[in-house]
Design a protein around this motif. Structure first.
Motif, PDB file in Angstrom:
ATOM      1  N   TYR A 141       4.920  10.353 104.429  1.00  0.00           N
ATOM      2  CA  TYR A 141       5.110  10.387 102.988  1.00  0.00           C
ATOM      3  C   TYR A 141       5.859  11.648 102.624  1.00  0.00           C
ATOM      4  O   TYR A 141       5.575  12.720 103.165  1.00  0.00           O
ATOM      5  CB  TYR A 141       3.756  10.350 102.269  1.00  0.00           C
ATOM      6  CG  TYR A 141       3.856  10.153 100.778  1.00  0.00           C
ATOM      7  CD1 TYR A 141       3.770  11.235  99.909  1.00  0.00           C
ATOM      8  CD2 TYR A 141       4.034   8.882 100.245  1.00  0.00           C
ATOM      9  CE1 TYR A 141       3.860  11.055  98.541  1.00  0.00           C
ATOM     10  CE2 TYR A 141       4.136   8.698  98.873  1.00  0.00           C
ATOM     11  CZ  TYR A 141       4.048   9.789  98.032  1.00  0.00           C
ATOM     12  OH  TYR A 141       4.155   9.602  96.676  1.00  0.00           O
ATOM     13  N   TYR A 142       6.808  11.506 101.707  1.00  0.00           N
ATOM     14  CA  TYR A 142       7.653  12.638 101.335  1.00  0.00           C
ATOM     15  C   TYR A 142       7.682  12.818  99.825  1.00  0.00           C
ATOM     16  O   TYR A 142       7.636  11.836  99.078  1.00  0.00           O
ATOM     17  CB  TYR A 142       9.089  12.426 101.819  1.00  0.00           C
ATOM     18  CG  TYR A 142       9.245  12.357 103.313  1.00  0.00           C
ATOM     19  CD1 TYR A 142       9.252  11.129 103.974  1.00  0.00           C
ATOM     20  CD2 TYR A 142       9.386  13.514 104.072  1.00  0.00           C
ATOM     21  CE1 TYR A 142       9.400  11.059 105.346  1.00  0.00           C
ATOM     22  CE2 TYR A 142       9.543  13.454 105.451  1.00  0.00           C
ATOM     23  CZ  TYR A 142       9.550  12.218 106.080  1.00  0.00           C
ATOM     24  OH  TYR A 142       9.707  12.163 107.447  1.00  0.00           O
ATOM     25  N   ALA A 143       7.814  14.047  99.404  1.00  0.00           N
ATOM     26  CA  ALA A 143       8.058  14.319  97.992  1.00  0.00           C
ATOM     27  C   ALA A 143       9.453  13.818  97.634  1.00  0.00           C
ATOM     28  O   ALA A 143      10.349  13.756  98.492  1.00  0.00           O
ATOM     29  CB  ALA A 143       7.957  15.815  97.721  1.00  0.00           C
ATOM     30  N   ASP A 144       9.635  13.472  96.376  1.00  0.00           N
ATOM     31  CA  ASP A 144      10.914  12.906  95.948  1.00  0.00           C
ATOM     32  C   ASP A 144      12.090  13.842  96.204  1.00  0.00           C
ATOM     33  O   ASP A 144      13.193  13.401  96.549  1.00  0.00           O
ATOM     34  CB  ASP A 144      10.855  12.549  94.458  1.00  0.00           C
ATOM     35  CG  ASP A 144       9.963  11.353  94.186  1.00  0.00           C
ATOM     36  OD1 ASP A 144       9.565  11.156  93.016  1.00  0.00           O
ATOM     37  OD2 ASP A 144       9.653  10.614  95.145  1.00  0.00           O
ATOM     38  N   PHE A 145      11.882  15.121  96.072  1.00  0.00           N
ATOM     39  CA  PHE A 145      13.004  16.064  96.188  1.00  0.00           C
ATOM     40  C   PHE A 145      13.541  16.141  97.627  1.00  0.00           C
ATOM     41  O   PHE A 145      14.620  16.665  97.866  1.00  0.00           O
ATOM     42  CB  PHE A 145      12.620  17.464  95.693  1.00  0.00           C
ATOM     43  CG  PHE A 145      11.563  18.151  96.524  1.00  0.00           C
ATOM     44  CD1 PHE A 145      10.256  18.192  96.104  1.00  0.00           C
ATOM     45  CD2 PHE A 145      11.900  18.776  97.722  1.00  0.00           C
ATOM     46  CE1 PHE A 145       9.286  18.826  96.853  1.00  0.00           C
ATOM     47  CE2 PHE A 145      10.938  19.409  98.484  1.00  0.00           C
ATOM     48  CZ  PHE A 145       9.629  19.433  98.047  1.00  0.00           C
ATOM     49  N   VAL A 146      12.775  15.627  98.595  1.00  0.00           N
ATOM     50  CA  VAL A 146      13.237  15.661  99.975  1.00  0.00           C
ATOM     51  C   VAL A 146      14.499  14.819 100.137  1.00  0.00           C
ATOM     52  O   VAL A 146      15.437  15.217 100.837  1.00  0.00           O
ATOM     53  CB  VAL A 146      12.118  15.200 100.921  1.00  0.00           C
ATOM     54  CG1 VAL A 146      12.656  14.966 102.323  1.00  0.00           C
ATOM     55  CG2 VAL A 146      10.986  16.222 100.931  1.00  0.00           C
ATOM     56  N   LYS A 147      14.526  13.647  99.526  1.00  0.00           N
ATOM     57  CA  LYS A 147      15.718  12.785  99.474  1.00  0.00           C
ATOM     58  C   LYS A 147      16.351  12.562 100.839  1.00  0.00           C
ATOM     59  O   LYS A 147      17.565  12.639 101.001  1.00  0.00           O
ATOM     60  CB  LYS A 147      16.742  13.388  98.512  1.00  0.00           C
ATOM     61  CG  LYS A 147      16.268  13.449  97.073  1.00  0.00           C
ATOM     62  CD  LYS A 147      17.330  14.050  96.157  1.00  0.00           C
ATOM     63  CE  LYS A 147      16.844  14.119  94.729  1.00  0.00           C
ATOM     64  NZ  LYS A 147      17.840  14.738  93.828  1.00  0.00           N
ATOM     65  N   GLY A 148      15.524  12.321 101.853  1.00  0.00           N
ATOM     66  CA  GLY A 148      16.041  12.005 103.167  1.00  0.00           C
ATOM     67  C   GLY A 148      16.525  13.189 103.978  1.00  0.00           C
ATOM     68  O   GLY A 148      17.041  13.026 105.090  1.00  0.00           O
TER      69      GLY A 148
END
Length: 122
Positions: A57-64
Motif C-alpha cells: 500500500y502506498y500513499a498517493d504522493f508516491v505516484k509509482g
C-alpha cells in the motif's frame, strides 16, 4: 529494534535504496511500513507491506516512484526511492505493526525504527 539506513544526498531525479533491518525481533510477524517527516512537518505515511509480502500500500504522493519490498529470510524491508525531487527531502522511518492492515495511517505502531535522512538537491 529497527534500524533504517541508506539515506544520503542525491540530486533531483536520482534514486536511493533504504533498508530497514531488525535485531532481536523477527519482522516476518509484522506489517512493516515506511513513514517520513519533512522539515517542520508532521510524520506522514509513505508505504507498507504485509507480513508475507502479498499486499502493498502506498500513499498517493508516491505516484509509482517508490517500491516497498521485503526479504523475511534476511529480516529486512526495503524502500526503493526513484525519481526523487526536493519535496522528498525528509527523515525516513520504518515501523512495525502487528496487524494485517497496510494503510498504517492511524494504526498502532509497535516499534519505530531510527530514521535515515534523505536529502534531495534541486
Amino acid at each position: 529494534q529497527l534500524q533504517a539506513s541508506g539515506g544520503g544526498l542525491v540530486q533531483a531525479g536520482g534514486s536511493l535504496s533504504l533498508h530497514c533491518a531488525a535485531s532481536g525481533r523477527t519482522l516476518s510477524g509484522y506489517t512493516v511500513g515506511w513513514f517520513r517527516q519533512l522539515p517542520g512537518k508532521e510524520r506522514e505515511f509513505v508505504a507498507a507491506i504485509r507480513r508475507n509480502g502479498d499486499h502493498l500500500y502506498y500513499a498517493d504522493f508516491v505516484k509509482g516512484r517508490f517500491t516497498v519490498a521485503r526479504d523475511n529470510a534476511k529480516n529486512t524491508v526495503y524502500l526503493q526511492l526513484n525519481s526523487l525531487n526536493a519535496e522528498d527531502t525528509a527523515v525516513y522511518y520504518c515501523a512495525a505493526h502487528s496487524g494485517s492492515y497496510c494503510d498504517l495511517r492511524g494504526r498502532n505502531i509497535e516499534v519505530w525504527g531510527q530514521g535515515t535522512l534523505v536529502t534531495v538537491s534541486s
